[in-house]
Design a protein around this motif. Structure first.
Motif, PDB file in Angstrom:
ATOM      1  N   LEU A 350       0.971  -1.309   0.153  1.00  0.00           N
ATOM      2  CA  LEU A 350       0.001   0.302   0.002  1.00  0.00           C
ATOM      3  C   LEU A 350       1.003   1.268   0.047  1.00  0.00           C
ATOM      4  CD1 LEU A 350      -3.026   1.173   0.313  1.00  0.00           C
ATOM      5  CD2 LEU A 350      -2.450   1.041   2.801  1.00  0.00           C
ATOM      6  N   ILE A 351       0.656   1.929  -1.080  1.00  0.00           N
ATOM      7  CA  ILE A 351       1.464   3.235  -1.151  1.00  0.00           C
ATOM      8  C   ILE A 351       0.631   4.468  -0.790  1.00  0.00           C
ATOM      9  CG2 ILE A 351       3.391   2.326  -2.458  1.00  0.00           C
ATOM     10  CD1 ILE A 351       1.953   3.516  -5.035  1.00  0.00           C
ATOM     11  N   TYR A 352      -0.428   4.501  -0.869  1.00  0.00           N
ATOM     12  CA  TYR A 352      -1.566   5.580  -0.904  1.00  0.00           C
ATOM     13  C   TYR A 352      -2.944   5.181  -0.296  1.00  0.00           C
ATOM     14  CZ  TYR A 352      -4.199   9.879  -2.873  1.00  0.00           C
ATOM     15  OH  TYR A 352      -4.928  10.698  -2.675  1.00  0.00           O
ATOM     16  N   ASP A 353      -3.445   6.010   0.441  1.00  0.00           N
ATOM     17  CA  ASP A 353      -4.803   5.617   1.202  1.00  0.00           C
ATOM     18  C   ASP A 353      -5.458   7.063   1.551  1.00  0.00           C
ATOM     19  OD1 ASP A 353      -6.989   4.667   2.204  1.00  0.00           O
ATOM     20  OD2 ASP A 353      -6.031   3.266   3.709  1.00  0.00           O
ATOM     21  N   THR A 354      -6.151   7.675   0.938  1.00  0.00           N
ATOM     22  CA  THR A 354      -6.881   8.798   1.253  1.00  0.00           C
ATOM     23  C   THR A 354      -8.504   8.762   1.458  1.00  0.00           C
ATOM     24  OG1 THR A 354      -5.076  10.126   0.190  1.00  0.00           O
ATOM     25  CG2 THR A 354      -7.383  11.203   0.657  1.00  0.00           C
ATOM     26  N   LEU A 355      -8.859   9.344   2.602  1.00  0.00           N
ATOM     27  CA  LEU A 355     -10.502   9.403   2.688  1.00  0.00           C
ATOM     28  C   LEU A 355     -10.813  10.545   2.495  1.00  0.00           C
ATOM     29  CD1 LEU A 355     -13.142   7.676   3.717  1.00  0.00           C
ATOM     30  CD2 LEU A 355     -12.519   8.426   6.128  1.00  0.00           C
ATOM     31  N   PHE A 356     -11.962  10.879   1.642  1.00  0.00           N
ATOM     32  CA  PHE A 356     -12.235  12.107   0.987  1.00  0.00           C
ATOM     33  C   PHE A 356     -13.766  12.334   1.984  1.00  0.00           C
ATOM     34  CE2 PHE A 356      -9.928  10.541  -2.428  1.00  0.00           C
ATOM     35  CZ  PHE A 356      -9.402  11.544  -2.996  1.00  0.00           C
ATOM     36  N   ASN A 357     -13.846  13.837   1.863  1.00  0.00           N
ATOM     37  CA  ASN A 357     -15.117  14.322   2.725  1.00  0.00           C
ATOM     38  C   ASN A 357     -16.193  13.784   2.096  1.00  0.00           C
ATOM     39  OD1 ASN A 357     -13.307  15.417   4.420  1.00  0.00           O
ATOM     40  ND2 ASN A 357     -13.156  17.528   3.106  1.00  0.00           N
ATOM     41  N   ASN A 358     -17.392  13.607   2.795  1.00  0.00           N
ATOM     42  CA  ASN A 358     -18.662  13.133   2.213  1.00  0.00           C
ATOM     43  C   ASN A 358     -19.231  14.370   1.423  1.00  0.00           C
ATOM     44  OD1 ASN A 358     -18.440  10.746   3.601  1.00  0.00           O
ATOM     45  ND2 ASN A 358     -19.652  11.407   5.154  1.00  0.00           N
ATOM     46  N   VAL A 359     -20.032  14.302   0.578  1.00  0.00           N
ATOM     47  CA  VAL A 359     -20.646  15.337  -0.166  1.00  0.00           C
ATOM     48  C   VAL A 359     -22.119  14.990  -0.648  1.00  0.00           C
ATOM     49  CG1 VAL A 359     -18.440  16.229  -1.400  1.00  0.00           C
ATOM     50  CG2 VAL A 359     -20.049  14.454  -2.465  1.00  0.00           C
ATOM     51  N   GLY A 360     -22.940  16.086  -0.746  1.00  0.00           N
ATOM     52  CA  GLY A 360     -24.156  16.022  -0.921  1.00  0.00           C
ATOM     53  C   GLY A 360     -24.920  16.711  -2.157  1.00  0.00           C
ATOM     54  N   ALA A 361     -25.823  16.308  -2.873  1.00  0.00           N
ATOM     55  CA  ALA A 361     -26.615  16.857  -3.776  1.00  0.00           C
ATOM     56  C   ALA A 361     -27.982  16.915  -3.693  1.00  0.00           C
ATOM     57  CB  ALA A 361     -26.235  16.302  -5.104  1.00  0.00           C
ATOM     58  N   LEU A 362     -28.660  18.043  -3.590  1.00  0.00           N
ATOM     59  CA  LEU A 362     -30.077  18.253  -3.443  1.00  0.00           C
ATOM     60  C   LEU A 362     -30.681  19.227  -4.493  1.00  0.00           C
ATOM     61  CD1 LEU A 362     -32.455  18.126  -1.649  1.00  0.00           C
ATOM     62  CD2 LEU A 362     -31.977  20.131  -0.469  1.00  0.00           C
ATOM     63  N   GLY A 363     -31.631  18.386  -5.103  1.00  0.00           N
ATOM     64  CA  GLY A 363     -32.491  19.283  -6.336  1.00  0.00           C
ATOM     65  C   GLY A 363     -33.739  19.352  -5.647  1.00  0.00           C
ATOM     66  N   ASN A 364     -34.666  20.467  -5.812  1.00  0.00           N
ATOM     67  CA  ASN A 364     -36.002  20.445  -5.497  1.00  0.00           C
ATOM     68  C   ASN A 364     -36.407  21.616  -6.487  1.00  0.00           C
ATOM     69  OD1 ASN A 364     -38.209  21.199  -4.299  1.00  0.00           O
ATOM     70  ND2 ASN A 364     -37.265  21.283  -2.356  1.00  0.00           N
ATOM     71  N   GLN A 365     -37.295  21.049  -7.853  1.00  0.00           N
ATOM     72  CA  GLN A 365     -37.498  21.828  -8.763  1.00  0.00           C
ATOM     73  C   GLN A 365     -39.045  21.489  -9.161  1.00  0.00           C
ATOM     74  OE1 GLN A 365     -35.774  23.897 -10.813  1.00  0.00           O
ATOM     75  NE2 GLN A 365     -33.760  23.884 -10.077  1.00  0.00           N
ATOM     76  N   PHE A 366     -39.656  22.429  -9.769  1.00  0.00           N
ATOM     77  CA  PHE A 366     -41.051  22.031 -10.474  1.00  0.00           C
ATOM     78  C   PHE A 366     -40.675  22.067 -12.012  1.00  0.00           C
ATOM     79  CE2 PHE A 366     -42.618  24.356  -6.829  1.00  0.00           C
ATOM     80  CZ  PHE A 366     -43.714  23.634  -6.510  1.00  0.00           C
ATOM     81  N   SER A 367     -41.472  21.138 -12.725  1.00  0.00           N
ATOM     82  CA  SER A 367     -41.179  21.185 -14.182  1.00  0.00           C
ATOM     83  C   SER A 367     -42.838  20.926 -14.647  1.00  0.00           C
ATOM     84  CB  SER A 367     -40.489  20.021 -14.672  1.00  0.00           C
ATOM     85  OG  SER A 367     -40.889  18.769 -13.879  1.00  0.00           O
ATOM     86  N   GLY A 368     -43.168  21.030 -16.109  1.00  0.00           N
ATOM     87  CA  GLY A 368     -44.396  20.743 -16.392  1.00  0.00           C
ATOM     88  C   GLY A 368     -44.536  21.070 -17.687  1.00  0.00           C
ATOM     89  N   ASN A 369     -45.800  21.364 -18.193  1.00  0.00           N
ATOM     90  CA  ASN A 369     -46.244  21.432 -19.683  1.00  0.00           C
ATOM     91  C   ASN A 369     -47.480  22.262 -19.904  1.00  0.00           C
ATOM     92  OD1 ASN A 369     -48.107  19.184 -20.382  1.00  0.00           O
ATOM     93  ND2 ASN A 369     -46.492  18.175 -19.601  1.00  0.00           N
ATOM     94  N   VAL A 370     -47.624  22.828 -21.115  1.00  0.00           N
ATOM     95  CA  VAL A 370     -48.792  23.545 -21.158  1.00  0.00           C
ATOM     96  C   VAL A 370     -48.985  23.460 -22.911  1.00  0.00           C
ATOM     97  CG1 VAL A 370     -48.167  25.823 -21.238  1.00  0.00           C
ATOM     98  CG2 VAL A 370     -50.662  25.243 -20.809  1.00  0.00           C
ATOM     99  N   GLY A 371     -50.322  23.196 -23.400  1.00  0.00           N
ATOM    100  CA  GLY A 371     -50.257  23.094 -24.839  1.00  0.00           C
ATOM    101  C   GLY A 371     -51.618  23.006 -25.517  1.00  0.00           C
TER     102      GLY A 371
END
Length: 639
Positions: A350-371
Motif C-alpha cells: 500500500l503506497i497511498y490511502d486517502t479518505l475524502f469528505n462526504n458530499v451531497g446534492a439536493l435538487g428541488n424543482q418544478f417542471s411541467g407543460n402546457v399546450g
C-alpha cells in the motif's frame, strides 16, 4: 446518476439503467415519449422516456418457442407459457437464453471474445376478483456472464506505446495475475460481465365509480462485477474491474378519471424512490509509466431518495380543440459517503490511502407543460406545447485523486417548444407525422474533463451554463402498391453552446503528447456546434404477398444512417466518430393464421466497419466498434 431518458418496464422506473439488462423479451409494446416528462407518472426527466410493457397472463392456454441461430455461433431462445389457474387467476412464465456471437479474436492466442452467456426469467400472476379490480404480481431474474467487446484504439499519447494495426475483427487485451488476485477472479478472465439482477413489482388497480386508483410497488436489485479493457491493447494502461451492489425501492400511487364521455380528463399521483448503492473501481495502471505504474481502487457508498408529486389534465373544447397541461414537483436528495482511494504497487504494498469528505446534492424543482391540440379534420391533427424539463444533479467518482473531482454537478433544466402534426392524407395508403422543436438548456449536464496536474485528464460531469438545440422529425408510412409497404423516419438536429468555458480535452491531450506534462488547457466554446449527429434516419421496405392461398411471404430491406458525432467539445479526427450507413434484409414465410414462421435474415448486410461510442482510457483514445455482418435464421411457433 439519473439517465437523460428514463426507462420503464411495466410502469416501474429504472433510475439505475444497468438494471435494464436482460429485460427485452416477451414484450407486448414499446412507447417512446421525447422531451421533458413526468406529469402523468413516475419520475421527471429532461430527455424523455421509454415505456416497455411486457405481455400479461391470458385467461386461456397459450405457449410458444422461438429459436434464432446466426453467424459466430450466436443463439437466442425464447419460451413462454400462459394460461388459467383458477377462475379469475392466470399466470405467465417466459424465459430467454443468449449464447455465442463473439466476433472479436486475439491474433496471438486466436481465442474468441464477445460471446453472450445470459439467462433471464419472468413470472407473472394476474388476479381479477371482479370487473373493477386487477392485481398483477411480477418477478424477474437475470444472470449475465457475457463477454464484452474490446474498444479499438485510435490514438495513444505515449510515444513508447504504438497502437497495434489489426484487422477490424481482431483486438488485444490483458489480465495480469496480480490484478486478478486482487479482484478475486481467475487470471484467464476475459473482458466480461458477472451480473445478477432480480426484482419484483405489485400493481393494483381498482375502479371506484368515475375514479380509478392504481398502486405500483417495486423492488429491484443489482450485483455487478464487470471487467473491461478500456485501452484496447495488451498493455495494462487502463484495465478496469467494477463491483456494484445496489437496490432500488419505489412506490407510486395515482388516481385518474375512468374513460367516459366527460370533456375533462385528469390524473394525479405521487412517486417515491429510494436507492442504496456500494461501488468499487479497480484500475490496473501498471504499464502507465512513469506517471503511475500501480493499481488503484476507488470505493464509496451512495444514498438517494426522490419524492415526486404530479398532476395532468386536458379539456375537450368544441370544434376538435383540446387544452392540456401538467405539473411536477420533484425533490431529489443524494449523498456520496465514505469515498476512499488507495494505490498498491507492483509488490502488493500500500503506497497511498486517502479518505475524502462526504458530499451531497439536493435538487428541488418544478417542471411541467402546457399546450393545445386541434383536430382540424378527421384525418389531420396539429398541436403545440411548451414544457419545462428537470433532471437531478449527481456525482463523478470513478477514479478519484482530488476532492474537487467529487463536487456535485447541478441539476439540468430546459424550456422545450414543440410544434407538430399527425395526418392520414390517403387512408390505408399514406400516413405522415412531423414535428419541429427547440430546446433552451440551462446547466446542461455534460461529460467533460477534469485535469489533475501531474496525474492525468479524467472524465467529470459538469454543467454547461447556456446551450440550445433545435431540429425537425418526420415519420412516413406508405402503401403505394398492392404488395409494397414502406416506413421511413428522419431526424435533423443542430445544437450550439452559448456560454461554455471548460477544459479543452483535445488540446490538453496534445500538450501531454508533446511535453509529457499534464496541464489543463482551457477554451471558450461559445458558438461551437454541440457535435451531436445532425442527420439520423432509418426505414424499411417490405414486399408482402399470399401464396398457395394459405401462406404469406414477406421480403424486406431495412436501413439506418447516423451522422458523425463529436466525442469532446469541438472534437475532430480521433475525437469525432465517423458517420455510418447500415443495411439489412429478411425473408419470412408463415401461414395465414401466423401460428408459425420461418425467417432468414442478415444484419449489416454490406459488412460496414462502424463505431458507436468513444472515450479516453488513460492515454488511449478508443472507439467502440459495431458488429460485422451476421446471417441467421429464426423459427417461431405459437400455440
Amino acid at each position: 446518476n439519473t439517465p437523460s431518458v428514463m426507462p420503464y418496464v411495466d410502469g416501474v422506473a429504472f433510475p439505475l439503467s444497468p438494471m435494464m439488462a436482460g429485460m427485452f423479451f416477451d414484450v407486448d409494446n414499446v412507447e417512446i415519449n421525447p422531451g421533458p416528462v413526468g406529469t402523468t407518472h413516475g419520475l421527471a426527466d429532461s430527455g424523455g422516456e421509454v415505456l416497455i410493457q411486457t405481455k400479461d397472463p391470458t385467461p386461456d392456454w397459450h405457449a410458444g418457442v422461438m429459436q434464432d441461430i446466426a453467424s459466430y455461433a450466436r443463439s437466442r431462445t425464447d419460451l413462454y407459457v400462459s394460461g388459467p389457474i383458477t377462475q379469475g387467476l392466470s399466470f405467465r412464465l417466459s424465459a430467454q437464453t443468449l449464447h455465442g456471437g463473439g466476433w472479436q479474436t486475439d491474433p496471438q492466442t486466436h481465442s474468441h471474445l464477445g460471446d453472450a452467456n445470459e439467462g433471464a426469467l419472468r413470472a407473472k400472476l394476474l388476479w381479477t376478483p371482479d370487473s373493477k379490480t386487477s392485481i398483477r404480481l411480477t418477478g424477474s431474474w437475470v444472470q449475465d456472464d457475457s463477454e464484452t467487446i474490446v474498444p479499438r484504439p485510435v490514438l495513444n499519447l505515449l510515444p513508447s506505446q504504438n497502437i497495434p494495426t489489426l484487422p477490424y475483427t481482431q483486438t488485444s487485451w490483458s489480465m495480469r495475475e496480480q490484478f486478478a488476485k486482487l479482484i478475486g477472479r481467475p487470471a484467464s478472465l476475459k473482458p466480461s460481465e458477472h451480473d445478477t439482477f432480480w426484482g419484483s413489482n405489485l400493481n393494483i388497480k381498482r375502479r371506484f365509480g368515475p375514479v380509478q386508483f392504481e398502486s405500483i410497488s417495486a423492488f429491484q436489485t443489482e450485483r455487478e462485477g464487470e471487467y473491461t479493457d478500456q485501452d484496447g491493447t495488451s498493455f495494462a494502461d487502463c484495465d478496469l474491474y467494477r463491483n456494484v451492489v445496489a437496490n432500488s425501492f419505489s412506490q407510486e400511487v395515482k388516481f385518474s378519471n375512468t374513460p367516459s364521455a366527460s370533456r375533462l380528463h385528469w390524473v394525479a399521483g405521487m412517486y417515491y424512490n429510494r436507492v442504496r448503492m456500494q461501488q468499487s473501481f479497480f484500475y490496473d495502471f501498471t504499464d502507465y509509466r512513469p506517471a503511475r505504474g500501480y493499481i488503484a481502487e476507488t470505493a464509496y457508498r451512495q444514498r438517494q431518495q426522490t419524492f415526486t408529486q404530479y398532476a395532468n389534465l386536458s379539456y375537450d373544447l368544441p370544434h376538435g380543440v383540446s387544452l392540456f397541461g401538467g405539473i411536477n414537483h420533484e425533490s431529489d436528495d443524494r449523498q456520496l459517503l465514505g469515498l476512499r482511494s488507495t494505490r498498491i504497487n507492483t509488490q502488493g504494498q500500500l503506497i497511498y490511502d486517502t479518505l475524502f469528505n462526504n458530499v451531497g446534492a439536493l435538487g428541488n424543482q418544478f417542471s411541467g407543460n402546457v399546450g393545445i391540440q386541434w383536430q382540424i379534420a378527421p384525418r389531420y391533427m396539429t398541436y403545440f406545447k411548451i414544457s419545462k424539463g428537470f433532471k437531478p444533479g449527481g456525482f463523478t467518482a470513478n477514479n478519484t485523486v482530488a476532492q474537487a473531482q467529487i463536487e456535485p454537478f447541478k441539476p439540468e433544466t430546459l424550456l422545450a417548444y414543440e410544434l407538430g402534426f399527425k395526418s392520414d392524407p390517403i387512408p390505408n395508403k399514406l400516413r405522415l407525422n412531423g414535428a419541429a422543436f427547440y430546446y433552451d438548456y440551462h446547466g446542461q449536464q455534460y461529460l467533460g474533463s477534469y485535469v489533475v496536474p501531474g496525474y492525468g485528464n479524467l472524465g467529470k460531469y459538469i454543467n454547461i451554463p447556456k446551450s440550445e438545440m433545435w431540429g425537425v422529425e418526420f415519420s412516413l408510412q406508405a402503401h403505394p402498391f398492392k404488395y409494397l409497404f414502406i416506413t421511413q423516419n428522419l431526424g435533423y438536429q443542430r445544437g450550439q453552446y452559448q456560454i461554455f468555458n471548460a477544459v479543452n480535452g483535445a488540446a490538453t491531450n496534445a500538450l501531454y503528447a508533446q511535453t509529457g506534462i499534464w496541464q489543463g488547457v482551457y477554451s471558450s466554446f461559445a458558438g461551437t456546434d454541440s457535435g451531436n449527429p445532425k442527420l439520423t434516419l432509418n426505414g424499411e421496405a417490405d414486399f408482402r404477398n399470399t401464396i398457395f392461398r394459405k401462406y404469406q411471404i414477406e421480403l424486406g430491406l431495412d436501413w439506418s444512417y447516423r451522422d458523425s458525432q463529436a466525442l469532446v467539445a469541438g472534437g475532430l479526427g480521433p475525437y469525432r466518430l465517423p458517420a455510418y450507413f447500415l443495411l439489412g434484409s429478411h425473408l419470412t414465410f408463415q401461414p395465414q393464421n401466423q401460428r408459425w414462421s420461418v425467417t432468414v435474415y442478415a444484419t449489416n448486410l454490406i459488412n460496414r466497419q462502424y463505431y458507436t461510442a468513444g472515450v479516453l482510457g488513460s492515454t488511449t483514445q478508443v472507439w467502440e466498434p459495431g458488429a460485422p455482418r451476421f446471417i441467421g435464421a429464426r423459427l417461431k411457433y405459437d400455440y
